[in-house]
Scaffold this active site. Structure first.
Site, PDB file in Angstrom:
ATOM      1  N   TYR A   1       0.838  -1.197   0.000  1.00 34.09           N
ATOM      2  CA  TYR A   1       0.000   0.000   0.000  1.00 34.09           C
ATOM      3  C   TYR A   1       0.871   1.243   0.000  1.00 34.09           C
ATOM      4  CZ  TYR A   1      -4.304  -2.562   1.059  1.00 34.09           C
ATOM      5  OH  TYR A   1      -5.384  -3.397   1.001  1.00 34.09           O
ATOM      6  N   HIS A  17     -10.488  -2.813  -1.790  1.00 35.30           N
ATOM      7  CA  HIS A  17     -11.418  -2.258  -0.811  1.00 35.30           C
ATOM      8  C   HIS A  17     -12.426  -1.352  -1.521  1.00 35.30           C
ATOM      9  CE1 HIS A  17      -9.110  -3.432   2.843  1.00 35.30           C
ATOM     10  NE2 HIS A  17      -8.091  -3.394   1.993  1.00 35.30           N
ATOM     11  N   HIS A  62      -7.187  -8.388  -3.106  1.00 32.06           N
ATOM     12  CA  HIS A  62      -8.498  -7.776  -2.882  1.00 32.06           C
ATOM     13  C   HIS A  62      -8.445  -6.281  -3.158  1.00 32.06           C
ATOM     14  CE1 HIS A  62      -6.304  -7.341   0.918  1.00 32.06           C
ATOM     15  NE2 HIS A  62      -6.982  -6.206   1.062  1.00 32.06           N
ATOM     16  N   ARG A 107      -2.930 -12.172   3.036  1.00 32.43           N
ATOM     17  CA  ARG A 107      -4.249 -11.792   2.530  1.00 32.43           C
ATOM     18  C   ARG A 107      -4.384 -12.156   1.060  1.00 32.43           C
ATOM     19  NH1 ARG A 107      -7.711  -8.237   3.883  1.00 32.43           N
ATOM     20  NH2 ARG A 107      -9.023  -9.931   3.171  1.00 32.43           N
ATOM     21  N   TYR A 118      -0.570  -9.930   0.100  1.00 33.18           N
ATOM     22  CA  TYR A 118       0.434  -9.363   1.011  1.00 33.18           C
ATOM     23  C   TYR A 118       0.376 -10.047   2.376  1.00 33.18           C
ATOM     24  CZ  TYR A 118      -3.451  -6.333   2.618  1.00 33.18           C
ATOM     25  OH  TYR A 118      -4.645  -5.849   3.091  1.00 33.18           O
TER      26      TYR A 118
HETATM   27 FE   LIG Z   1      -6.262  -4.563   2.226  1.00 34.09          FE
END
Ligand SMILES: [Fe+2]
Length: 256
Positions: free
Chosen positions: A127, A181, A179, A176, A166
Site C-alpha cells: 500500500y 477495498h 483484494h 491476505r 500481502y
Molecule cells: Fe487490504
C-alpha cells in the site's frame, strides 16, 4: 430552504449535498438474514476479539437519520479518478484490469449516482501508506486510490492494476488474498457499505480469516468477482464483474 438545516444536515447542504427522502417517505430497509453478514466475533481474525461487543446489541429502528443520506453531485467527482493507471506520469507495473458492475438496492433496482471509492495495494502487495511497512516495493506510478459515481442505471467502472497478495500479522505466515477495498454510500446512511472484492480462484481464500467471517457460503461468495468478457478489452485488460447489493436478503457482506 437551506436555512432549515442545522448540524450535519446543514453541513451536507453547504457542501452541495441534499436530502433524498422526507418524513412523508420513510420506508425502513430490510435487515440482513442471519449468517449473511460477518460475525462480530470471529476468533481466527484476531482483531475481532477486541473489537466485538461484549454486551447484546440494541435493536434500533430505522428513522429519518438512517433512511436519508447525502447525494453526491457529479461536480464533486473527478471524472479521471476512475482510472488508477493514469494518475502519474508513467504506467504502473502489473496486470491492468477492468473492474465493473452495478450497484443495486434490496429489490434489485439500480442505485444511480452513488459514490464508490476504492483503495488497494499495488501489484507487489504494497500500500502507498506509511503504516504499510511490508518490504514489497512501492510503485511511483501507482497510488491505489480512486472514486466514481454510478450512472443512471447503477453502473460503475474502474481501470486499475490487479493487486498483489500481502503478508499481515494476524498469525504466523498469514497472507491476505488479492483484494480491492470498496466504500459505498448508497441512498441513505443505512445503506453505507465498506467491503472488499476478491478474485475468482484465489487459493488463499479458504485460509483468510476476514473473508471467512461471514458464515453463509453463498453470502461470502458474493464478495468474489467473476471474469467477464463483456468488460475485457482486446489486447489491453481482463475484465472482472463485481455487482454490489446494498441491503436486504442478498446484500453484499460488509468487511469485518
Ligand atoms: Fe487490504
Amino acid at each position: 430552504m437551506r436555512g432549515q438545516f442545522v448540524g450535519l444536515e446543514g453541513t451536507l447542504h453547504r457542501r452541495g449535498l441534499r436530502k433524498r427522502r422526507t418524513m412523508a417517505n420513510l420506508p425502513g430497509y430490510r435487515r440482513p438474514y442471519p449468517g449473511t453478514q460477518p460475525n462480530h466475533l470471529h476468533p481466527p481474525y484476531v482483531s475481532s476479539i477486541k473489537r466485538s461487543p461484549s454486551l447484546p446489541l440494541v435493536y434500533l429502528p430505522h428513522t429519518l437519520s438512517e433512511v436519508t443520506g447525502p447525494v453526491f453531485d457529479s461536480s464533486l467527482v473527478d471524472p479521471k479518478a476512475c482510472d488508477l493507471t493514469r494518475q502519474h506520469h508513467g504506467e504502473p507495473l502489473g496486470e491492468r484490469i477492468i473492474v465493473s458492475g452495478r450497484v443495486l438496492d434490496e429489490n434489485g433496482r439500480p442505485v444511480p449516482e452513488t459514490l464508490i471509492e476504492v483503495w488497494q495495494a499495488n501489484a507487489a502487495g504494497r500500500y502507498f501508506h506509511k503504516v504499510d511497512q511490508h518490504n514489497g516495493p512501492l510503485d511511483p506510478n501507482f497510488t491505489g486510490c480512486g472514486h466514481t459515481l454510478t450512472d443512471a442505471n447503477g453502473h460503475y467502472r474502474f481501470i486499475t492494476i490487479r493487486p498483489g497478495e500481502y503478508p499481515w500479522k494476524n498469525h504466523y505466515n498469514a497472507w491476505r488474498p488479492a483484494h480491492i477495498h470498496f466504500s459505498l454510500f448508497g441512498p441513505a446512511f443505512a445503506t453505507r457499505l465498506v467491503t472488499q472484492m476478491y478474485f475468482p480462484g484465489d487459493p488463499l481464500l479458504p485460509y483468510d480469516p476476514i473473508f471467512n467471517c461471514t458464515a453463509d457460503e453463498k453470502a461470502r461468495n458474493r464478495l468474489i468477482s467473476t471474469l467477464d468478457w463483456e468488460f475485457t478489452m482486446h489486447e489491453h485488460a481482463l475484465g472482472y464483474r463485481f455487482d454490489i447489493i446494498l441491503s436486504g436478503r442478498h446484500a453484499t457482506p460488509w468487511e469485518k
